[in-house]
Motif scaffolding. Structure first.
Motif, PDB file in Angstrom:
ATOM      1  N   UNK A 175       0.868  -1.355  -0.059  1.00 28.84           N
ATOM      2  CA  UNK A 175      -0.082  -0.152  -0.037  1.00 28.84           C
ATOM      3  C   UNK A 175       1.073   1.093  -0.096  1.00 28.84           C
ATOM      4  N   UNK A 176       2.051   1.275   0.675  1.00 26.04           N
ATOM      5  CA  UNK A 176       3.027   2.262   0.776  1.00 26.04           C
ATOM      6  C   UNK A 176       3.388   2.398  -0.571  1.00 26.04           C
ATOM      7  N   UNK A 177       3.976   1.248  -1.290  1.00 24.11           N
ATOM      8  CA  UNK A 177       4.395   1.381  -2.717  1.00 24.11           C
ATOM      9  C   UNK A 177       3.347   1.996  -3.602  1.00 24.11           C
ATOM     10  N   UNK A 178       2.110   1.763  -3.260  1.00 23.29           N
ATOM     11  CA  UNK A 178       1.012   2.262  -4.232  1.00 23.29           C
ATOM     12  C   UNK A 178       1.030   3.913  -4.082  1.00 23.29           C
ATOM     13  N   UNK A 179       1.133   4.351  -2.788  1.00 23.36           N
ATOM     14  CA  UNK A 179       1.064   5.668  -2.584  1.00 23.36           C
ATOM     15  C   UNK A 179       2.115   6.433  -3.186  1.00 23.36           C
ATOM     16  N   UNK A 180       3.338   5.893  -2.841  1.00 20.60           N
ATOM     17  CA  UNK A 180       4.620   6.561  -3.527  1.00 20.60           C
ATOM     18  C   UNK A 180       4.787   6.356  -5.114  1.00 20.60           C
ATOM     19  N   UNK A 181       4.204   5.434  -5.557  1.00 22.92           N
ATOM     20  CA  UNK A 181       4.097   5.410  -7.078  1.00 22.92           C
ATOM     21  C   UNK A 181       3.314   6.601  -7.715  1.00 22.92           C
ATOM     22  N   UNK A 182       2.336   6.868  -7.182  1.00 23.81           N
ATOM     23  CA  UNK A 182       1.194   7.754  -7.483  1.00 23.81           C
ATOM     24  C   UNK A 182       1.995   9.126  -7.257  1.00 23.81           C
ATOM     25  N   UNK A 183       2.688   9.185  -5.887  1.00 21.78           N
ATOM     26  CA  UNK A 183       3.276  10.527  -5.528  1.00 21.78           C
ATOM     27  C   UNK A 183       4.248  11.032  -6.549  1.00 21.78           C
ATOM     28  N   UNK A 184       5.148   9.931  -7.233  1.00 18.57           N
ATOM     29  CA  UNK A 184       6.070  10.280  -8.096  1.00 18.57           C
ATOM     30  C   UNK A 184       5.466  10.337  -9.314  1.00 18.57           C
ATOM     31  N   UNK A 192      -2.592   6.079 -12.558  1.00 18.76           N
ATOM     32  CA  UNK A 192      -3.366   5.280 -11.592  1.00 18.76           C
ATOM     33  C   UNK A 192      -3.592   3.796 -12.111  1.00 18.76           C
ATOM     34  N   UNK A 193      -3.989   3.315 -13.291  1.00 20.05           N
ATOM     35  CA  UNK A 193      -3.997   2.086 -13.767  1.00 20.05           C
ATOM     36  C   UNK A 193      -2.918   1.347 -13.575  1.00 20.05           C
ATOM     37  N   UNK A 194      -1.924   1.990 -14.025  1.00 20.87           N
ATOM     38  CA  UNK A 194      -0.494   1.063 -13.681  1.00 20.87           C
ATOM     39  C   UNK A 194       0.014   0.823 -12.026  1.00 20.87           C
ATOM     40  N   UNK A 195      -0.434   1.997 -11.380  1.00 24.18           N
ATOM     41  CA  UNK A 195      -0.088   1.715  -9.913  1.00 24.18           C
ATOM     42  C   UNK A 195      -1.021   0.863  -9.387  1.00 24.18           C
ATOM     43  N   UNK A 196      -2.447   0.756  -9.899  1.00 23.08           N
ATOM     44  CA  UNK A 196      -3.135  -0.411  -9.127  1.00 23.08           C
ATOM     45  C   UNK A 196      -2.636  -1.678  -9.542  1.00 23.08           C
ATOM     46  N   UNK A 197      -2.338  -1.895 -10.935  1.00 24.69           N
ATOM     47  CA  UNK A 197      -1.909  -3.133 -11.476  1.00 24.69           C
ATOM     48  C   UNK A 197      -0.596  -3.685 -10.639  1.00 24.69           C
ATOM     49  N   UNK A 198       0.200  -2.707 -10.520  1.00 28.89           N
ATOM     50  CA  UNK A 198       1.533  -3.189  -9.730  1.00 28.89           C
ATOM     51  C   UNK A 198       1.087  -3.636  -8.269  1.00 28.89           C
ATOM     52  N   UNK A 199       0.147  -2.885  -7.685  1.00 28.36           N
ATOM     53  CA  UNK A 199      -0.360  -3.209  -5.884  1.00 28.36           C
ATOM     54  C   UNK A 199      -0.715  -4.720  -6.188  1.00 28.36           C
ATOM     55  N   UNK A 200      -1.561  -4.918  -7.106  1.00 27.88           N
ATOM     56  CA  UNK A 200      -1.998  -6.538  -7.548  1.00 27.88           C
ATOM     57  C   UNK A 200      -0.944  -7.277  -7.694  1.00 27.88           C
ATOM     58  N   UNK A 201       0.065  -6.865  -8.322  1.00 32.73           N
ATOM     59  CA  UNK A 201       1.412  -7.943  -8.679  1.00 32.73           C
ATOM     60  C   UNK A 201       2.228  -8.064  -7.225  1.00 32.73           C
ATOM     61  N   UNK A 202       2.295  -7.028  -6.530  1.00 35.17           N
ATOM     62  CA  UNK A 202       3.044  -7.141  -5.295  1.00 35.17           C
ATOM     63  C   UNK A 202       2.306  -7.905  -4.175  1.00 35.17           C
ATOM     64  N   UNK A 203       0.934  -7.834  -4.235  1.00 38.72           N
ATOM     65  CA  UNK A 203       0.149  -8.591  -3.224  1.00 38.72           C
ATOM     66  C   UNK A 203      -0.029 -10.081  -3.789  1.00 38.72           C
ATOM     67  N   UNK A 236       0.027  15.893   4.915  1.00 46.95           N
ATOM     68  CA  UNK A 236       0.557  15.472   6.104  1.00 46.95           C
ATOM     69  C   UNK A 236       1.982  14.815   6.128  1.00 46.95           C
ATOM     70  N   UNK A 237       2.622  14.586   4.976  1.00 52.65           N
ATOM     71  CA  UNK A 237       3.926  14.114   4.836  1.00 52.65           C
ATOM     72  C   UNK A 237       3.881  12.455   5.556  1.00 52.65           C
ATOM     73  N   UNK A 238       2.571  11.635   5.592  1.00 48.90           N
ATOM     74  CA  UNK A 238       2.657  10.647   6.205  1.00 48.90           C
ATOM     75  C   UNK A 238       1.365   9.776   5.265  1.00 48.90           C
ATOM     76  N   UNK A 239       1.844   8.561   4.804  1.00 51.09           N
ATOM     77  CA  UNK A 239       0.806   7.929   3.935  1.00 51.09           C
ATOM     78  C   UNK A 239      -0.070   6.821   4.819  1.00 51.09           C
ATOM     79  N   UNK A 240      -0.057   6.994   6.111  1.00 50.97           N
ATOM     80  CA  UNK A 240      -1.002   6.177   6.856  1.00 50.97           C
ATOM     81  C   UNK A 240      -2.249   6.084   6.722  1.00 50.97           C
TER      82      UNK A 240
END
Length: 273
Positions: A175-184, A192-203, A236-240
């Protein structure tokens, strides 16, 4: 070591949600006791239908208005006379998700390959990190200005190295990766669609069930929360906050699968009486 450390505060809510998700995954993976191993019970047709639902939802989040039936027809190879951009989006997304078994989740080259497949024929820079500045907008208001284009390759390499080195639970660090990917925001379009695909790949590399779980439908149902959590995390500088939301969405998607599975089992038991 990359030395990169995403801003994250592990909250009690995060820890509780990880426990809930793990319990649900274990339950769905457990054979016997009159239950079914979910992936086995889903079967090939069920997996395909869930993948169609995933693709329909991830595109709808980005404004694609094709109905589910049309996406199903496109992915089933049916001839579509009017090949619009939205039709091409569906076709490309199907091809990108087909790559999941062979993609290396720690490879920047494979990130580019996935994006190139997802955005082929849709943007000039498909399969390439962006060459210019981009921002995330809410209407006409910029809610996030992404890092300069010349820093994107470095940021992505650091993010991938961090994920590989991190000892955080896969549910949290994905989930942190997903956020950071979209931040970058590494691409001119299709982040968006690539980030969600990668989140699925990681999980999915953690637990195979996630390759076939329609998490994107639940993201779509909470789309405004999804965007809001991203904005709040940036301020907030915090992805929690974003991590908590994604864990809630994953939990809810697993809960639906569990409830539907128990309902099907009950119907089967009643039919056999």
């Amino acid at each position: 070591m990359s030395g990169y450390e995403p801003p994250l505060r592990i909250t009690p809510a995060c820890e509780a949600l990880v426990g809930q998700v793990c319990n649900l995954v274990e339950k769905l993976e457990r054979p016997g006791d009159g239950g079914k191993f979910w992936l086995d019970s889903l079967g090939e047709l069920g997996r395909r239908e869930n993948r169609i639902r995933v693709i329909h939802a991830t595109l709808a989040i980005e404004g694609n208005t094709l109905p589910l039936e049309t996406v199903r027809a496109i992915l089933g190879g049916e001839y579509i006379a009017d090949v619009t951009a939205q039709v091409l989006e569906a076709h490309n997304a199907g091809s990108a998700y087909d790559l999941l078994p062979e993609l290396d989740p720690m490879s920047a080259r494979d990130v580019l390959r996935a994006h190139g497949t997802m955005m082929s024929g849709l943007v000039p820079e498909s399969g390439c990190f962006r060459s210019g500045g981009v921002g995330v907008f809410a209407g006409s208001v910029v809610v996030h200005a992404a890092p300069p284009a010349d820093l994107v390759p470095q940021h992505m390499c650091h993010l991938l190295a961090w994920y590989q080195e991190s000892t955080l639970h896969p549910l949290i660090k994905s989930a942190v990766f997903h956020y950071e990917f979209e931040f970058i925001h590494p691409f001119a379009d299709g982040n968006g669609r690539t980030g969600r695909l990668w989140h699925s790949l990681l999980l999915g590399r953690w637990k195979e069930i996630f390759f076939w779980l329609p998490v994107e439908e639940f993201i779509r149902s909470r789309q405004q929360d999804y965007y809001r959590a991203f904005v709040v995390a940036g301020k907030e500088g915090d992805s929690s906050n974003f991590v908590e939301l994604m864990l809630e969405i994953i939990r809810d998607s697993l809960t639906e699968v569990d409830v539907l599975g128990r309902s099907t089992d009950q119907d089967t038991d009643q039919d056999s009486v």
